[in-house]
Design a protein around this motif. Structure first.
Motif, PDB file in Angstrom:
ATOM      1  N   SER A  69       5.234  29.641  23.176  1.00  0.00           N
ATOM      2  CA  SER A  69       6.623  29.219  23.720  1.00  0.00           C
ATOM      3  C   SER A  69       7.171  28.028  22.813  1.00  0.00           C
ATOM      4  O   SER A  69       8.390  27.629  22.811  1.00  0.00           O
ATOM      5  CB  SER A  69       6.204  28.578  24.968  1.00  0.00           C
ATOM      6  N   HIS A  70       6.489  27.765  21.700  1.00  0.00           N
ATOM      7  CA  HIS A  70       7.056  26.569  20.862  1.00  0.00           C
ATOM      8  C   HIS A  70       8.211  27.100  20.089  1.00  0.00           C
ATOM      9  O   HIS A  70       9.235  26.273  19.820  1.00  0.00           O
ATOM     10  CB  HIS A  70       6.135  25.908  20.211  1.00  0.00           C
ATOM     11  N   PHE A  71       8.636  28.334  19.742  1.00  0.00           N
ATOM     12  CA  PHE A  71       9.815  28.463  18.895  1.00  0.00           C
ATOM     13  C   PHE A  71      11.106  28.381  19.735  1.00  0.00           C
ATOM     14  O   PHE A  71      12.064  28.397  19.081  1.00  0.00           O
ATOM     15  CB  PHE A  71       9.712  30.166  18.636  1.00  0.00           C
ATOM     16  N   LEU A  72      11.033  28.329  21.067  1.00  0.00           N
ATOM     17  CA  LEU A  72      12.027  27.905  21.807  1.00  0.00           C
ATOM     18  C   LEU A  72      12.070  26.503  22.124  1.00  0.00           C
ATOM     19  O   LEU A  72      13.335  26.247  22.767  1.00  0.00           O
ATOM     20  CB  LEU A  72      12.023  28.613  23.117  1.00  0.00           C
ATOM     21  N   GLN A  73      11.263  25.626  21.551  1.00  0.00           N
ATOM     22  CA  GLN A  73      11.416  24.265  21.907  1.00  0.00           C
ATOM     23  C   GLN A  73      11.975  23.172  20.566  1.00  0.00           C
ATOM     24  O   GLN A  73      12.091  22.281  21.009  1.00  0.00           O
ATOM     25  CB  GLN A  73       9.962  23.693  22.154  1.00  0.00           C
ATOM     26  N   TYR A  74      12.001  23.820  19.427  1.00  0.00           N
ATOM     27  CA  TYR A  74      12.290  22.817  18.521  1.00  0.00           C
ATOM     28  C   TYR A  74      13.742  22.765  18.237  1.00  0.00           C
ATOM     29  O   TYR A  74      14.560  23.547  18.808  1.00  0.00           O
ATOM     30  CB  TYR A  74      11.889  23.458  16.937  1.00  0.00           C
ATOM     31  N   PRO A  75      14.413  21.826  17.779  1.00  0.00           N
ATOM     32  CA  PRO A  75      15.758  21.272  17.760  1.00  0.00           C
ATOM     33  C   PRO A  75      16.444  22.519  17.306  1.00  0.00           C
ATOM     34  O   PRO A  75      15.889  22.905  16.284  1.00  0.00           O
ATOM     35  CB  PRO A  75      15.982  19.960  17.253  1.00  0.00           C
ATOM     36  N   PRO A  76      17.742  22.756  17.589  1.00  0.00           N
ATOM     37  CA  PRO A  76      18.383  23.738  16.950  1.00  0.00           C
ATOM     38  C   PRO A  76      18.688  23.642  15.297  1.00  0.00           C
ATOM     39  O   PRO A  76      18.980  24.688  14.600  1.00  0.00           O
ATOM     40  CB  PRO A  76      19.837  23.950  17.476  1.00  0.00           C
ATOM     41  N   GLU A  77      18.801  22.448  15.020  1.00  0.00           N
ATOM     42  CA  GLU A  77      19.134  22.018  13.507  1.00  0.00           C
ATOM     43  C   GLU A  77      17.816  22.246  12.838  1.00  0.00           C
ATOM     44  O   GLU A  77      17.716  21.944  11.224  1.00  0.00           O
ATOM     45  CB  GLU A  77      19.580  20.600  13.287  1.00  0.00           C
ATOM     46  N   ALA A  78      16.490  22.294  13.233  1.00  0.00           N
ATOM     47  CA  ALA A  78      15.233  22.272  12.600  1.00  0.00           C
ATOM     48  C   ALA A  78      15.218  23.608  11.568  1.00  0.00           C
ATOM     49  O   ALA A  78      15.401  24.884  12.123  1.00  0.00           O
ATOM     50  CB  ALA A  78      13.995  22.341  13.552  1.00  0.00           C
ATOM     51  N   ARG A  79      14.752  23.456  10.328  1.00  0.00           N
ATOM     52  CA  ARG A  79      14.552  24.391   9.316  1.00  0.00           C
ATOM     53  C   ARG A  79      12.991  24.495   8.996  1.00  0.00           C
ATOM     54  O   ARG A  79      12.296  25.361   8.698  1.00  0.00           O
ATOM     55  CB  ARG A  79      15.588  24.211   8.417  1.00  0.00           C
ATOM     56  N   ILE A  80      12.550  23.322   8.467  1.00  0.00           N
ATOM     57  CA  ILE A  80      11.270  23.006   7.904  1.00  0.00           C
ATOM     58  C   ILE A  80      10.614  22.099   8.716  1.00  0.00           C
ATOM     59  O   ILE A  80      11.103  21.007   8.888  1.00  0.00           O
ATOM     60  CB  ILE A  80      11.301  22.712   6.421  1.00  0.00           C
ATOM     61  N   ILE A  81       9.302  22.360   9.155  1.00  0.00           N
ATOM     62  CA  ILE A  81       8.387  21.328   9.505  1.00  0.00           C
ATOM     63  C   ILE A  81       7.271  21.042   8.799  1.00  0.00           C
ATOM     64  O   ILE A  81       6.500  22.101   8.299  1.00  0.00           O
ATOM     65  CB  ILE A  81       7.929  21.737  11.002  1.00  0.00           C
ATOM     66  N   SER A  82       6.959  19.953   8.661  1.00  0.00           N
ATOM     67  CA  SER A  82       5.572  19.339   7.650  1.00  0.00           C
ATOM     68  C   SER A  82       4.823  18.770   8.839  1.00  0.00           C
ATOM     69  O   SER A  82       5.066  18.061   9.781  1.00  0.00           O
ATOM     70  CB  SER A  82       6.223  18.450   6.780  1.00  0.00           C
ATOM     71  N   ALA A  83       3.297  19.329   8.650  1.00  0.00           N
ATOM     72  CA  ALA A  83       2.296  18.486   9.337  1.00  0.00           C
ATOM     73  C   ALA A  83       1.382  18.478   8.368  1.00  0.00           C
ATOM     74  O   ALA A  83       1.030  18.862   7.100  1.00  0.00           O
ATOM     75  CB  ALA A  83       1.923  19.454  10.421  1.00  0.00           C
ATOM     76  N   TYR A  84       0.420  17.392   8.768  1.00  0.00           N
ATOM     77  CA  TYR A  84      -0.800  16.903   8.090  1.00  0.00           C
ATOM     78  C   TYR A  84      -2.073  16.974   8.840  1.00  0.00           C
ATOM     79  O   TYR A  84      -2.037  16.740  10.060  1.00  0.00           O
ATOM     80  CB  TYR A  84      -0.479  15.736   7.392  1.00  0.00           C
ATOM     81  N   ALA A  85      -3.151  17.110   8.209  1.00  0.00           N
ATOM     82  CA  ALA A  85      -4.587  17.044   8.767  1.00  0.00           C
ATOM     83  C   ALA A  85      -5.482  16.144   8.459  1.00  0.00           C
ATOM     84  O   ALA A  85      -5.415  15.813   7.160  1.00  0.00           O
ATOM     85  CB  ALA A  85      -5.345  18.341   8.822  1.00  0.00           C
ATOM     86  N   GLU A  86      -5.854  14.975   9.230  1.00  0.00           N
ATOM     87  CA  GLU A  86      -6.908  13.881   8.930  1.00  0.00           C
ATOM     88  C   GLU A  86      -7.864  13.705   9.661  1.00  0.00           C
ATOM     89  O   GLU A  86      -8.056  14.260  10.917  1.00  0.00           O
ATOM     90  CB  GLU A  86      -5.909  12.749   8.909  1.00  0.00           C
ATOM     91  N   ALA A  87      -8.914  13.098   9.276  1.00  0.00           N
ATOM     92  CA  ALA A  87      -9.812  12.574  10.254  1.00  0.00           C
ATOM     93  C   ALA A  87      -9.497  11.257  10.378  1.00  0.00           C
ATOM     94  O   ALA A  87      -9.450  10.241   9.758  1.00  0.00           O
ATOM     95  CB  ALA A  87     -11.450  12.597   9.475  1.00  0.00           C
ATOM     96  N   ARG A  88      -9.134  11.146  11.725  1.00  0.00           N
ATOM     97  CA  ARG A  88      -8.603   9.631  11.870  1.00  0.00           C
ATOM     98  C   ARG A  88      -9.793   8.580  11.993  1.00  0.00           C
ATOM     99  O   ARG A  88     -11.033   8.782  12.321  1.00  0.00           O
ATOM    100  CB  ARG A  88      -8.026   9.520  13.308  1.00  0.00           C
ATOM    101  N   LYS A  89      -9.252   7.148  12.137  1.00  0.00           N
ATOM    102  CA  LYS A  89     -10.341   5.968  11.993  1.00  0.00           C
ATOM    103  C   LYS A  89     -10.977   6.241  13.427  1.00  0.00           C
ATOM    104  O   LYS A  89     -10.497   6.467  14.264  1.00  0.00           O
ATOM    105  CB  LYS A  89      -9.655   4.844  11.887  1.00  0.00           C
ATOM    106  N   GLY A  90     -12.201   5.682  13.311  1.00  0.00           N
ATOM    107  CA  GLY A  90     -13.099   5.344  14.324  1.00  0.00           C
ATOM    108  C   GLY A  90     -14.085   6.249  14.815  1.00  0.00           C
ATOM    109  O   GLY A  90     -14.729   6.457  16.034  1.00  0.00           O
ATOM    110  N   GLY A  91     -14.219   7.426  13.786  1.00  0.00           N
ATOM    111  CA  GLY A  91     -15.261   8.613  14.322  1.00  0.00           C
ATOM    112  C   GLY A  91     -16.704   8.129  13.587  1.00  0.00           C
ATOM    113  O   GLY A  91     -16.910   6.817  13.471  1.00  0.00           O
TER     114      GLY A  91
END
Length: 457
Positions: free
Chosen positions: A14-36
């Protein structure tokens, strides 16, 4: 289970209907967060995902199947978007992934990879693959990290007590975890992750994965070994014959489980008594294996009993080393904590770590989860129709440790330490995150030797 459109959480559709209309590129990153469970993680396992998952194009049959499933399931389906992927991109997801080299020891809180869509019509695609991508990376990275933590403990004990620590270390932790994991794929990925740090394994799926995905020749080795069924099938009255058969049949190193009935009797009356001369005449090494009882006290007692019967020598560092015809392996109950305790108590008793090898099963490959290293993949930036980047992040007041990074990220060396910085505040030439995948093409292919060298360099 091979339809990439369905290899995600239901709500992602359902997320293709949820981003702002001006959105063109989304960047995301993966990490192991502190505290593990560790302050540094061995990044590993992205390459198999790229080859097996993103390297397989989506088809119209996949689209038809997904539409039928999701319509009945109760969530929207972006048929137009998926058809555009097939028509305009040959079924390959228009994504770019930059990543650190696999095998890199990464401080927690530093991105291991970054991903963005390359087709501006599809900003929804970046985080759509979160489920499959994160699952592909967190598990082998966590296993490789645990294996490395144990390696450090054993290496420290060897350095203190052994005359040949480097030669012994690769075979000091053996993987017995294949039967204890949730699937053959887990055995392959987890077993391969252990092999980043060690060369001893009984998990053949791990060997095959290292060969297939990283071009390894033969990354792991094993020896002939008894199990309870092969010993007890002789009957208790022929326990001695069962043991004798092992050392008469197999030359070299052979492991024999010795507690099917009475470990104390087996070590003292059989190995150190009836079969002592045969053990000493054997062209190889008998590795006695306890498989029950206290995982620290029992192997120490076995080593002490073997010392009494077979003797040995005191090495240049002042520690006792058993006669080369006998050694011990302890696999039952081994965890990072019990291995550390066993190493410590053996040293305190005056025995070199030469005398023992360790094995781990479910504790190595199965007793882990995504929260062991607090893995997460989070959106960090959005590019609009005018090409302007906007920060994206979360800051939950109820748990600040779950806050995410804002802005496209870079990873640089600062004061000798790997550090996350904003890409717009750093020199692109300094960024350690390098393109490894773009629009269906694998741009970098790491060898297993390269991964091992980075992890243990």
């Amino acid at each position: 289970m091979t339809n990439l459109i369905l290899a995600t959480d239901s709500y992602k559709h359902s997320h293709f209907l949820q981003y702002p209309p001006e959105a063109r590129i989304i960047s995301a990153y993966a990490e192991a967060r502190k505290g593990g469970i560790a302050e540094e993680a061995v990044f590993f396992g992205l390459q198999p995902f790229l080859i097996d998952y993103l390297g397989k194009p989506v088809t119209r049959a996949d689209i038809d199947e997904a539409e039928a499933i999701l319509s009945a399931h109760g969530v929207p389906f972006n048929r137009a978007g998926w058809e555009a992927i097939v028509t305009d991109h040959g079924g390959f997801l228009p994504l770019e992934i930059t990543a650190l080299p696999e095998g890199t020891l990464v401080p927690t809180g530093v991105p291991m990879l970054q991903i963005r869509n390359t087709d501006p019509r599809m900003p929804w695609l970046t985080t759509f693959v979160e489920t499959a991508l994160l699952r592909a990376v967190w598990y082998p990275t966590t296993v490789a990290t645990i294996s490395r933590e144990v390696r450090q403990v054993i290496a420290s004990g060897l350095q203190k007590t052994s005359e040949e620590p480097d030669a012994q270390l690769p075979f000091k932790l053996h993987d017995f975890g294949a039967r204890g994991v949730s699937s053959g794929e887990s055995a392959a990925l987890g077993g391969m992750a252990h092999l980043v740090n060690f060369s001893g394994t009984d998990t053949l799926e791990g060997i095959m994965a290292a060969r297939r995905y990283y071009g390894a020749e033969m990354p792991g080795f094993s020896i002939p070994a008894a199990e309870h069924s092969t010993i007890t099938s002789w009957g208790r009255e022929r326990e001695t014959q069962a043991y004798a058969n092992m050392i008469e049949t197999f030359g070299g190193i052979v492991a024999v489980v010795s507690d099917s009935y009475d470990l104390t009797h087996a070590v003292n009356a059989i190995w150190g008594g009836e079969l002592k001369d045969r053990v000493l005449a054997h062209e190889g090494t008998l590795v006695a294996r306890p498989d029950s009882g206290d995982p620290v006290d029992v192997p120490i007692r076995v080593i002490e009993d073997l010392w009494r019967h077979f003797g040995g020598s005191v090495n240049a560092k002042g520690y006792r080393v058993l006669d080369p015809h006998v050694r011990v392996i302890q696999g039952d109950g081994m965890t990072p904590a019990t291995i550390a305790q066993l190493v410590e108590e053996l040293i305190a008793a005056g025995y070199a770590i030469d005398n023992i090898a360790f094995g781990m099963g479910g504790g190595l490959l199965q007793k882990v989860n995504r929260d062991s290293l607090r893995f997460a993949l989070k959106a960090n930036a959005m590019q609009d129709a005018g090409g302007q980047w906007h920060d994206v992040s979360k800051r939950p007041a109820t748990d600040p440790t779950k806050g995410s990074k804002a802005g496209v990220q870079a990873v640089v060396m600062k004061d000798g330490r790997m550090t996350a910085v904003r890409a717009d505040e750093s020199d692109p030439a300094d960024d350690l995150l390098q393109p490894v995948w773009r629009d269906g093409e694998l741009l970098v292919r790491h060898s297993f030797d390269e991964v091992r060298a980075r992890a243990n360099g």
